[in-house]
Design an enzyme around this catalytic site. Structure first.
Site, mmCIF file in Angstrom:
data_model
loop_
_atom_site.group_PDB
_atom_site.id
_atom_site.type_symbol
_atom_site.label_atom_id
_atom_site.label_comp_id
_atom_site.label_asym_id
_atom_site.label_seq_id
_atom_site.Cartn_x
_atom_site.Cartn_y
_atom_site.Cartn_z
ATOM 1 N N LYS A 71 0.868 -1.266 0.016
ATOM 2 C CA LYS A 71 -0.081 0.073 0.077
ATOM 3 C C LYS A 71 0.896 0.971 0.209
ATOM 4 O O LYS A 71 0.205 2.329 -0.475
ATOM 5 C CB LYS A 71 -0.753 0.021 1.289
ATOM 6 C CG LYS A 71 -2.278 -0.837 1.228
ATOM 7 C CD LYS A 71 -3.053 -0.449 2.250
ATOM 8 C CE LYS A 71 -4.353 -1.457 1.912
ATOM 9 N NZ LYS A 71 -5.388 -1.087 2.994
ATOM 10 N N ASP A 107 -10.370 3.898 1.799
ATOM 11 C CA ASP A 107 -10.524 3.397 3.134
ATOM 12 C C ASP A 107 -11.310 4.219 3.941
ATOM 13 O O ASP A 107 -12.311 4.013 4.607
ATOM 14 C CB ASP A 107 -9.298 2.813 3.698
ATOM 15 C CG ASP A 107 -8.908 1.560 3.456
ATOM 16 O OD1 ASP A 107 -9.495 0.854 2.777
ATOM 17 O OD2 ASP A 107 -7.453 1.167 3.682
HETATM 18 N N1 LIG Z 1 -13.178 -3.136 7.162
HETATM 19 C C1 LIG Z 1 -12.188 -2.968 6.508
HETATM 20 O O1 LIG Z 1 -12.458 -2.332 5.401
HETATM 21 C C2 LIG Z 1 -10.899 -2.655 6.546
HETATM 22 C C3 LIG Z 1 -9.988 -2.171 5.889
HETATM 23 C C4 LIG Z 1 -8.570 -1.923 6.270
HETATM 24 C C5 LIG Z 1 -8.089 -2.676 7.386
HETATM 25 N N2 LIG Z 1 -9.035 -3.467 8.197
HETATM 26 C C6 LIG Z 1 -8.638 -3.910 9.231
HETATM 27 O O2 LIG Z 1 -8.240 -3.176 10.297
HETATM 28 C C7 LIG Z 1 -6.868 -3.898 10.927
HETATM 29 C C8 LIG Z 1 -5.785 -2.828 10.896
HETATM 30 O O3 LIG Z 1 -5.239 -3.015 9.798
HETATM 31 P P1 LIG Z 1 -4.239 -1.858 9.133
HETATM 32 O O4 LIG Z 1 -3.934 -2.038 7.764
HETATM 33 O O5 LIG Z 1 -4.330 -0.347 9.917
HETATM 34 O O6 LIG Z 1 -3.053 -2.500 9.985
HETATM 35 P P2 LIG Z 1 -1.523 -1.845 10.493
HETATM 36 O O7 LIG Z 1 -1.079 -0.892 9.406
HETATM 37 O O8 LIG Z 1 -0.592 -3.155 10.640
HETATM 38 O O9 LIG Z 1 -1.777 -1.386 11.916
HETATM 39 C C9 LIG Z 1 -2.170 -2.109 12.802
HETATM 40 C C10 LIG Z 1 -2.670 -1.324 14.321
HETATM 41 O O10 LIG Z 1 -2.982 -2.232 15.346
HETATM 42 C C11 LIG Z 1 -2.047 -2.047 16.344
HETATM 43 N N3 LIG Z 1 -2.158 -3.326 17.250
HETATM 44 C C12 LIG Z 1 -1.666 -4.405 16.618
HETATM 45 N N4 LIG Z 1 -1.807 -5.364 17.381
HETATM 46 C C13 LIG Z 1 -2.054 -4.742 18.793
HETATM 47 C C14 LIG Z 1 -2.280 -5.215 20.110
HETATM 48 N N5 LIG Z 1 -1.950 -6.331 20.542
HETATM 49 N N6 LIG Z 1 -2.658 -4.224 21.009
HETATM 50 C C15 LIG Z 1 -2.650 -2.869 20.585
HETATM 51 N N7 LIG Z 1 -2.759 -2.499 19.411
HETATM 52 C C16 LIG Z 1 -2.156 -3.379 18.372
HETATM 53 C C17 LIG Z 1 -1.031 -1.170 15.994
HETATM 54 O O11 LIG Z 1 -0.430 -0.608 17.263
HETATM 55 P P3 LIG Z 1 1.088 -0.235 16.978
HETATM 56 O O12 LIG Z 1 1.180 0.865 16.036
HETATM 57 O O13 LIG Z 1 1.621 0.065 18.431
HETATM 58 O O14 LIG Z 1 1.932 -1.485 16.422
HETATM 59 C C18 LIG Z 1 -1.613 -0.512 14.851
HETATM 60 O O15 LIG Z 1 -2.090 0.666 15.157
HETATM 61 C C19 LIG Z 1 -6.922 -5.120 10.437
HETATM 62 O O16 LIG Z 1 -7.484 -6.113 11.196
HETATM 63 C C20 LIG Z 1 -7.466 -5.326 8.928
HETATM 64 O O17 LIG Z 1 -7.922 -6.240 8.579
HETATM 65 C C21 LIG Z 1 -10.356 -3.488 7.984
#
Ligand SMILES: NC(=O)c1ccc[n+]([C@@H]2O[C@H](COP(=O)([O-])OP(=O)(O)OC[C@H]3O[C@@H](n4cnc5c(N)ncnc54)[C@H](OP(=O)(O)O)[C@@H]3O)[C@@H](O)[C@H]2O)c1
Length: 285
Positions: A71, A107
């Site tokens: 991305k 998004d």
């Molecule tokens: N519904 C939809 O259309 C849609 C679209 C996009 C994403 N999503 C979902 O959204 C989620 C995040 O996606 P992303 O692309 O933003 O991922 P990302 O860039 O990897 O970000 C992950 C986030 O989760 C936090 N995190 C991970 N493990 C954690 C824990 N154990 N405790 C507290 N915080 C934690 C991370 O915190 P740190 O910064 O501290 O690591 C970061 O803020 C995923 O589950 C994805 O499938 C859904």
């Protein structure tokens, strides 16, 4: 629709792509609107992104979605980046306009559409956003100009404060960005209208996890969890049990896909049908 020499190809590139629901919703939309188009997935490893982009151009793929881990890396391959993507620094949708690649990000607007569809308009509201990753950034850039106050809480506090500063600079509006702690979350949720989980906490296989204690959820608030697998996360189940309004990640998934579809085709896809197949698929899983 018969696949033939004039069929237009759309695709998803990422690593992994095997479990993506995007082919399901886009092919359903193409078929419903009788468009001679097909949506495929291409498993592209990180070191092969440049070759994949050359291939997409050479083969005349009409447009594509981009998922993890490309991305951000995809930005450098674009001929034009629309503000929806440039402010966030990440692209999830690309149009191939005769070899000219134009990048977008749907998004944030997808998340907003999911909230609006549930009657949870964030305009003038106090919103707590958990997370500061890619999805959180997209949501934060979309919501900041609309909401009364945005509070970003993230496990890595520095990412939350950096994001808050970027938002303040762009929108000239106060945004709070702090490290996530149970005490801080509890204090903030006391008078918050909308809570959004945009972290991956609660996502399959860790379905018994939630960052929010059930006692913190009030019946007069909206809880939006962008995690869509499982269909109902622990957070959503507990919010429902507390009488709060809930918005599930499947809605955002469909709306962000629908926005990509509109960008590519100029047509509105059948959102309800798309949501139905996504829900069915996730229930099976
Ligand atoms: N519904 C939809 O259309 C849609 C679209 C996009 C994403 N999503 C979902 O959204 C989620 C995040 O996606 P992303 O692309 O933003 O991922 P990302 O860039 O990897 O970000 C992950 C986030 O989760 C936090 N995190 C991970 N493990 C954690 C824990 N154990 N405790 C507290 N915080 C934690 C991370 O915190 P740190 O910064 O501290 O690591 C970061 O803020 C995923 O589950 C994805 O499938 C859904």
């Amino acid at each position: 629709m018969k696949i033939g020499t004039s069929t237009q190809v759309y695709a998803l590139i990422g690593d992994p792509v095997e479990h993506s629901l995007s082919p399901l919703i886009h092919n359903l939309a193409f078929q419903s609107l009788k468009l001679n188009c097909v949506y495929l997935t291409f498993h592209v490893r990180i070191h092969e992104l440049d070759k994949a982009i050359k291939g997409i151009k050479a083969l005349g793929v009409s447009g594509f979605n981009v998922t993890v881990p490309h991305k951000v890396a995809i930005l450098s391959f674009m001929d034009e980046i629309r503000p929806s993507a440039s402010v966030i620094g990440a692209i999830n949708t690309v149009v191939n306009d005769d070899g000219k690649l134009v990048g977008y990000n749907t998004d944030g607007q997808g998340a907003l559409a999911a909230l609006l569809n549930e009657g949870a308009n964030p305009k003038g509201k106090r919103v707590v956003l958990l997370g500061a990753g890619g999805a959180a950034r997209a949501i934060a850039f979309t919501l900041t100009p609309i909401v009364d106050k945005l509070i970003i809480l993230n496990r890595t506090g520095s990412k939350a404060s950096i994001l808050a500063k970027q938002l303040e600079k762009r929108f000239r509006k106060e945004v709070e960005g702090k490290i996530l702690s149970s005490k801080k979350l509890s204090d903030e949720l006391d008078d918050t209208d909308i809570l959004i989980n945009s972290t991956s906490v609660g996502m399959y296989p860790n379905v018994d996890e939630s960052l929010v204690d059930r006692k913190m959820i009030r019946s007069d608030m909206t809880v939006f969890d962008i995690v869509y697998n499982p269909l109902e996360t622990k957070l959503i189940k507990e919010a429902k049990a507390s009488g709060a309004k809930t918005v599930g990640g499947a809605k955002m998934l469909v709306y962000q896909g629908a926005l990509s579809f509109e960008i590519w085709t100029g047509k509105k896809p059948p959102i309800e049908k798309m949501l139905k197949v996504v829900i069915e698929k996730l229930k099976e899983a």
